[in-house]
Design an enzyme around this catalytic site. Structure first.
Site, PDB file in Angstrom:
ATOM      1  N   ASP A   1      14.837  22.758 -17.924  1.00 18.06           N
ATOM      2  CA  ASP A   1      15.594  21.615 -18.438  1.00 18.06           C
ATOM      3  C   ASP A   1      16.982  22.144 -18.813  1.00 18.06           C
ATOM      4  O   ASP A   1      17.155  22.737 -19.872  1.00 18.06           O
ATOM      5  CB  ASP A   1      14.864  21.039 -19.663  1.00 18.06           C
ATOM      6  CG  ASP A   1      15.553  19.790 -20.205  1.00 18.06           C
ATOM      7  OD1 ASP A   1      16.489  19.291 -19.557  1.00 18.06           O
ATOM      8  OD2 ASP A   1      15.140  19.323 -21.289  1.00 18.06           O
TER       9      ASP A   1
ATOM     10  N   GLU B   1      22.825  22.662 -22.479  1.00 12.77           N
ATOM     11  CA  GLU B   1      21.387  22.794 -22.755  1.00 12.77           C
ATOM     12  C   GLU B   1      20.803  24.034 -22.084  1.00 12.77           C
ATOM     13  O   GLU B   1      20.930  24.208 -20.874  1.00 12.77           O
ATOM     14  CB  GLU B   1      20.650  21.550 -22.234  1.00 12.77           C
ATOM     15  CG  GLU B   1      19.143  21.631 -22.378  1.00 12.77           C
ATOM     16  CD  GLU B   1      18.430  20.336 -21.999  1.00 12.77           C
ATOM     17  OE1 GLU B   1      18.947  19.582 -21.148  1.00 12.77           O
ATOM     18  OE2 GLU B   1      17.342  20.092 -22.563  1.00 12.77           O
TER      19      GLU B   1
ATOM     20  N   TYR C   1      29.477  13.096 -27.809  1.00 21.00           N
ATOM     21  CA  TYR C   1      29.635  11.924 -26.934  1.00 21.00           C
ATOM     22  C   TYR C   1      30.517  10.885 -27.610  1.00 21.00           C
ATOM     23  O   TYR C   1      30.284  10.540 -28.766  1.00 21.00           O
ATOM     24  CB  TYR C   1      28.271  11.277 -26.633  1.00 21.00           C
ATOM     25  CG  TYR C   1      27.187  12.261 -26.300  1.00 21.00           C
ATOM     26  CD1 TYR C   1      26.966  12.665 -24.977  1.00 21.00           C
ATOM     27  CD2 TYR C   1      26.385  12.815 -27.307  1.00 21.00           C
ATOM     28  CE1 TYR C   1      25.963  13.587 -24.683  1.00 21.00           C
ATOM     29  CE2 TYR C   1      25.385  13.728 -27.006  1.00 21.00           C
ATOM     30  CZ  TYR C   1      25.179  14.118 -25.701  1.00 21.00           C
ATOM     31  OH  TYR C   1      24.187  15.029 -25.411  1.00 21.00           O
TER      32      TYR C   1
ATOM     33  N   GLU D   1      20.095  21.998 -27.185  1.00 19.24           N
ATOM     34  CA  GLU D   1      20.977  21.115 -26.417  1.00 19.24           C
ATOM     35  C   GLU D   1      21.896  20.231 -27.271  1.00 19.24           C
ATOM     36  O   GLU D   1      21.762  19.008 -27.274  1.00 19.24           O
ATOM     37  CB  GLU D   1      20.145  20.240 -25.479  1.00 19.24           C
ATOM     38  CG  GLU D   1      18.943  19.552 -26.109  1.00 19.24           C
ATOM     39  CD  GLU D   1      18.193  18.680 -25.105  1.00 19.24           C
ATOM     40  OE1 GLU D   1      18.844  17.840 -24.446  1.00 19.24           O
ATOM     41  OE2 GLU D   1      16.966  18.826 -24.973  1.00 19.24           O
TER      42      GLU D   1
ATOM     43  N   HIS E   1      20.354   8.622 -21.380  1.00 18.19           N
ATOM     44  CA  HIS E   1      19.400   8.613 -20.267  1.00 18.19           C
ATOM     45  C   HIS E   1      19.990   7.885 -19.055  1.00 18.19           C
ATOM     46  O   HIS E   1      19.317   7.118 -18.382  1.00 18.19           O
ATOM     47  CB  HIS E   1      18.069   7.966 -20.690  1.00 18.19           C
ATOM     48  CG  HIS E   1      17.287   8.813 -21.642  1.00 18.19           C
ATOM     49  ND1 HIS E   1      16.215   8.361 -22.362  1.00 18.19           N
ATOM     50  CD2 HIS E   1      17.442  10.121 -21.991  1.00 18.19           C
ATOM     51  CE1 HIS E   1      15.743   9.348 -23.122  1.00 18.19           C
ATOM     52  NE2 HIS E   1      16.468  10.418 -22.911  1.00 18.19           N
TER      53      HIS E   1
ATOM     54  N   ASP F   1      22.267  17.079 -16.015  1.00 23.94           N
ATOM     55  CA  ASP F   1      21.045  17.513 -16.703  1.00 23.94           C
ATOM     56  C   ASP F   1      19.943  17.462 -15.650  1.00 23.94           C
ATOM     57  O   ASP F   1      19.529  16.377 -15.233  1.00 23.94           O
ATOM     58  CB  ASP F   1      20.773  16.539 -17.865  1.00 23.94           C
ATOM     59  CG  ASP F   1      19.545  16.915 -18.688  1.00 23.94           C
ATOM     60  OD1 ASP F   1      18.720  17.716 -18.209  1.00 23.94           O
ATOM     61  OD2 ASP F   1      19.404  16.371 -19.801  1.00 23.94           O
TER      62      ASP F   1
ATOM     63  N   ARG G   1      27.306  17.929 -23.026  1.00 27.22           N
ATOM     64  CA  ARG G   1      26.072  18.534 -23.546  1.00 27.22           C
ATOM     65  C   ARG G   1      25.909  19.894 -22.875  1.00 27.22           C
ATOM     66  O   ARG G   1      26.252  20.040 -21.687  1.00 27.22           O
ATOM     67  CB  ARG G   1      24.849  17.644 -23.249  1.00 27.22           C
ATOM     68  CG  ARG G   1      23.528  18.251 -23.700  1.00 27.22           C
ATOM     69  CD  ARG G   1      22.375  17.249 -23.820  1.00 27.22           C
ATOM     70  NE  ARG G   1      21.956  16.671 -22.561  1.00 27.22           N
ATOM     71  CZ  ARG G   1      22.186  15.435 -22.174  1.00 27.22           C
ATOM     72  NH1 ARG G   1      22.841  14.609 -22.970  1.00 27.22           N
ATOM     73  NH2 ARG G   1      21.785  14.998 -21.005  1.00 27.22           N
TER      74      ARG G   1
ATOM     75  N   ASP H   1       0.820  -1.212   0.000  1.00 24.87           N
ATOM     76  CA  ASP H   1       0.000   0.000   0.000  1.00 24.87           C
ATOM     77  C   ASP H   1       0.862   1.273   0.000  1.00 24.87           C
ATOM     78  O   ASP H   1       0.454   2.322   0.477  1.00 24.87           O
ATOM     79  CB  ASP H   1      -0.966  -0.010   1.197  1.00 24.87           C
ATOM     80  CG  ASP H   1      -0.216  -0.114   2.518  1.00 24.87           C
ATOM     81  OD1 ASP H   1       0.988  -0.428   2.490  1.00 24.87           O
ATOM     82  OD2 ASP H   1      -0.836   0.118   3.568  1.00 24.87           O
TER      83      ASP H   1
ATOM     84  N   HIS I   1       9.392  17.032 -21.882  1.00 30.66           N
ATOM     85  CA  HIS I   1       9.167  16.867 -23.320  1.00 30.66           C
ATOM     86  C   HIS I   1       7.705  17.244 -23.509  1.00 30.66           C
ATOM     87  O   HIS I   1       6.811  16.420 -23.381  1.00 30.66           O
ATOM     88  CB  HIS I   1       9.458  15.434 -23.773  1.00 30.66           C
ATOM     89  CG  HIS I   1      10.917  15.093 -23.646  1.00 30.66           C
ATOM     90  ND1 HIS I   1      11.415  13.835 -23.836  1.00 30.66           N
ATOM     91  CD2 HIS I   1      12.000  15.869 -23.361  1.00 30.66           C
ATOM     92  CE1 HIS I   1      12.732  13.846 -23.663  1.00 30.66           C
ATOM     93  NE2 HIS I   1      13.105  15.072 -23.369  1.00 30.66           N
TER      94      HIS I   1
ATOM     95  N   HIS J   1      13.422  20.198 -28.057  1.00 29.06           N
ATOM     96  CA  HIS J   1      12.062  19.700 -27.820  1.00 29.06           C
ATOM     97  C   HIS J   1      11.294  20.808 -27.114  1.00 29.06           C
ATOM     98  O   HIS J   1      11.884  21.676 -26.468  1.00 29.06           O
ATOM     99  CB  HIS J   1      12.074  18.403 -26.992  1.00 29.06           C
ATOM    100  CG  HIS J   1      12.818  18.508 -25.692  1.00 29.06           C
ATOM    101  ND1 HIS J   1      12.276  19.084 -24.562  1.00 29.06           N
ATOM    102  CD2 HIS J   1      14.072  18.116 -25.333  1.00 29.06           C
ATOM    103  CE1 HIS J   1      13.160  19.027 -23.574  1.00 29.06           C
ATOM    104  NE2 HIS J   1      14.268  18.460 -24.016  1.00 29.06           N
TER     105      HIS J   1
ATOM    106  N   HIS K   1      21.410  12.536 -30.921  1.00 28.99           N
ATOM    107  CA  HIS K   1      20.042  12.993 -30.610  1.00 28.99           C
ATOM    108  C   HIS K   1      19.738  14.304 -31.334  1.00 28.99           C
ATOM    109  O   HIS K   1      20.619  14.905 -31.943  1.00 28.99           O
ATOM    110  CB  HIS K   1      19.828  13.128 -29.098  1.00 28.99           C
ATOM    111  CG  HIS K   1      20.747  14.090 -28.403  1.00 28.99           C
ATOM    112  ND1 HIS K   1      20.579  15.446 -28.455  1.00 28.99           N
ATOM    113  CD2 HIS K   1      21.850  13.875 -27.622  1.00 28.99           C
ATOM    114  CE1 HIS K   1      21.527  16.034 -27.722  1.00 28.99           C
ATOM    115  NE2 HIS K   1      22.313  15.106 -27.221  1.00 28.99           N
TER     116      HIS K   1
HETATM  117  N1  GLY Z   1      16.328  16.161 -19.678  1.00 27.32           N
HETATM  118  C1  GLY Z   1      15.863  15.460 -20.798  1.00 27.32           C
HETATM  119  C2  GLY Z   1      16.208  16.124 -22.039  1.00 27.32           C
HETATM  120  O1  GLY Z   1      17.089  16.955 -22.056  1.00 27.32           O
HETATM  121  O2  GLY Z   1      15.609  15.915 -23.053  1.00 27.32           O
HETATM  122 MN    MN Z   2      16.100  18.578 -22.978  1.00 27.78          MN
HETATM  123 MN    MN Z   3      17.833  17.936 -20.328  1.00 25.23          MN
END
Ligand code: GLY
Ligand code: MN
Ligand code: MN
Length: 438
Positions: A272, A409, A389, A385, A244, A261, A407, A39, A362, A355, A351
């Site tokens: 983000d 962003e 890599y 972003e 991820h 991130d 990265r 529970d 997202h 977004h 990537h």
């Molecule tokens: N934090 C997830 C992305 O940057 O898309």
């Molecule tokens: Mn992002």
């Molecule tokens: Mn991010």
């Protein structure tokens, strides 16, 4: 603590949605409250579309919106009724009366009555907006009501009810941020920027990734965020190449880079942000070379962000700059055009660049319209972003480039003439970062 009043944004949003779909009925259930074990539940966070339209944050509830051509649109809320025994365990509820008084529902009923009330609410509608697959229990209730209504509708000469996903029309509204939404989003970005800056100052070799994760969480919440907007990524060295990455068990090592991130959520709007910085005091020569290409690509992308431009155009420019970098560093060979055409850049930049951002990291909203990428318009918010890599399994890359993932962003808002960088507050120039690390 229960609210006694909610802002007027919510009825305004409902009205806009119903005015655009006068012959539809919207059925949006609250997010399910996932059980972790026995529970014990996972922390609860309301479904963004449901919250966007109601401001109601309890589970086991459902909103039904019934537009009217004569100007008497209705919101019917189905909620958990007051129950003094259950409230001892689960906390105070608004109940049926609170749904009407505080959330301005035109009618409210216990959630158990949804199945019996839905068929009459579907009367006269031509389409139902409901997200099929949301939960088996809710699907069953809605399908049964639909079938009962469809069996009668044929005889009236009206068309049969079709079912569509409400994330389409609600997502379209959510894509353009109002002034009130921007206040929350700016706050989320300011707090998250402050948290990134502090983490940059506090990180030391020997700390564990999950310790840094806890630190950014703590600072965001201490400064007023209710939670983080997504699971943070805190990745030391080669872990940063896993996009991820979440195990967070590794130890931070001098000489490597840390990619973080993370974004705080303020009043249901999330930042983000990603920054990559040395665990020691300085970037190594190779780390600096790689970093500078990502920064150049990111700055060029930000310079392009204005009304009329599309996200694929921004991504293409980022890829062009990164390809130039990969060639310059000797990591790829050949003509830039061939590398682009054959997508060979994906070895180091797998990537996309952007977004939508808002209530969800997202965020909702279509990326294409009429088969074309949609041009950016004032009020849209998105991330920029780019990254670089080197996968740990990529042994063809010279040794000094291995174990590095970078990265950078930021979050930007499209304005009438260009863009506003919402996450200005975190340094990204190498010398500024090294100063903080000192
Ligand atoms: N934090 C997830 C992305 O940057 O898309
Ligand atoms: Mn992002
Ligand atoms: Mn991010």
């Amino acid at each position: 603590m229960l609210l006694t009043q909610i802002p007027q944004d919510f009825p305004v949003r409902r009205h806009r949605l119903m005015a655009a779909h006068p012959s539809a009925v919207f059925v949006l259930p609250a997010h399910p409250h996932w059980i972790r074990n026995s529970d014990v539940h996972h922390p609860y966070r309301q479904d963004s579309c449901f919250y966007y339209l109601t401001g109601f944050d309890e589970p086991k509830s459902c909103v039904v919106l019934v537009p009217s051509q004569t100007g008497s649109d209705r919101m019917i809320l189905f909620v958990q009724p007051k129950d003094s025994e259950k409230e001892i365990w689960e906390g105070e509820r608004y109940g049926v009366e609170g749904a009407k008084k505080v959330f301005q529902a035109d009618e409210a009923y216990p959630i158990e009555e949804l199945g019996s009330k839905l068929p009459e609410l579907f009367l006269g509608a031509e389409e139902v907006f409901y997200r099929m697959g949301f939960s088996a229990e809710m699907d069953q209730i809605v399908l049964t009501a639909l079938e009962s209504q469809r069996s009668r509708q044929g005889r009236t000469g009206r068309s049969l009810l079709s079912v569509q996903d409400p994330r389409g029309p609600v997502g379209e509204l959510r894509l353009y941020k109002s002034l009130e939404e921007l206040i929350a989003l700016r706050r989320a970005c300011q707090i998250s920027a402050l948290a990134h800056r502090r983490v940059m100052q506090e990180v030391r070799p020997g700390m564990r990734e999950f310790e840094v994760e806890a630190l950014v969480d703590y600072i965001c919440r201490k400064e007023g965020c209710q939670r983080l907007g997504y699971g943070s990524i805190v990745a030391n060295g080669k872990n940063a190449a896993c996009l991820h990455y979440h195990s967070h068990r590794d130890v931070l090592r001098e000489g490597e880079l840390l990619l973080m991130d993370a974004g705080g959520e303020y009043n249901y709007y999330t930042a983000d942000i990603t920054r990559t910085f040395p665990v020691g005091r300085h970037f190594s020569k190779v780390q600096a070379q790689m970093y500078d290409w990502v920064l150049k690509a990111q700055k060029e992308a930000i310079a392009m962000a204005r009304p009329g431009v599309t996200l694929p155009e921004i991504h293409q420019r980022v890829v062009e700059v990164m390809i130039e970098g990969f060639l310059c560093l000797g990591l790829l060979e050949g003509s830039p055009q061939e590398i682009y055409k054959r997508k060979q850049f994906r070895r180091f930049y797998p990537h996309s660049t952007s977004h939508w951002l808002g209530m969800d990291v997202h965020d909702s909203g279509l990326y294409m319209k009429n088969g074309q990428p949609r041009p950016l318009e004032p009020g849209m918010v998105f991330t920029i972003e780019p990254g670089f890599y080197v996968q740990p399994s990529d042994f063809e890359v010279p040794r000094e480039y291995q174990n590095i993932g970078i990265r950078i962003e930021d979050d930007v808002l499209i304005t009438k003439t260009g863009c506003e960088i919402l996450t200005q507050g975190v340094p990204k120039e190498r010398d500024e970062i090294e100063q903080l690390r000192a």
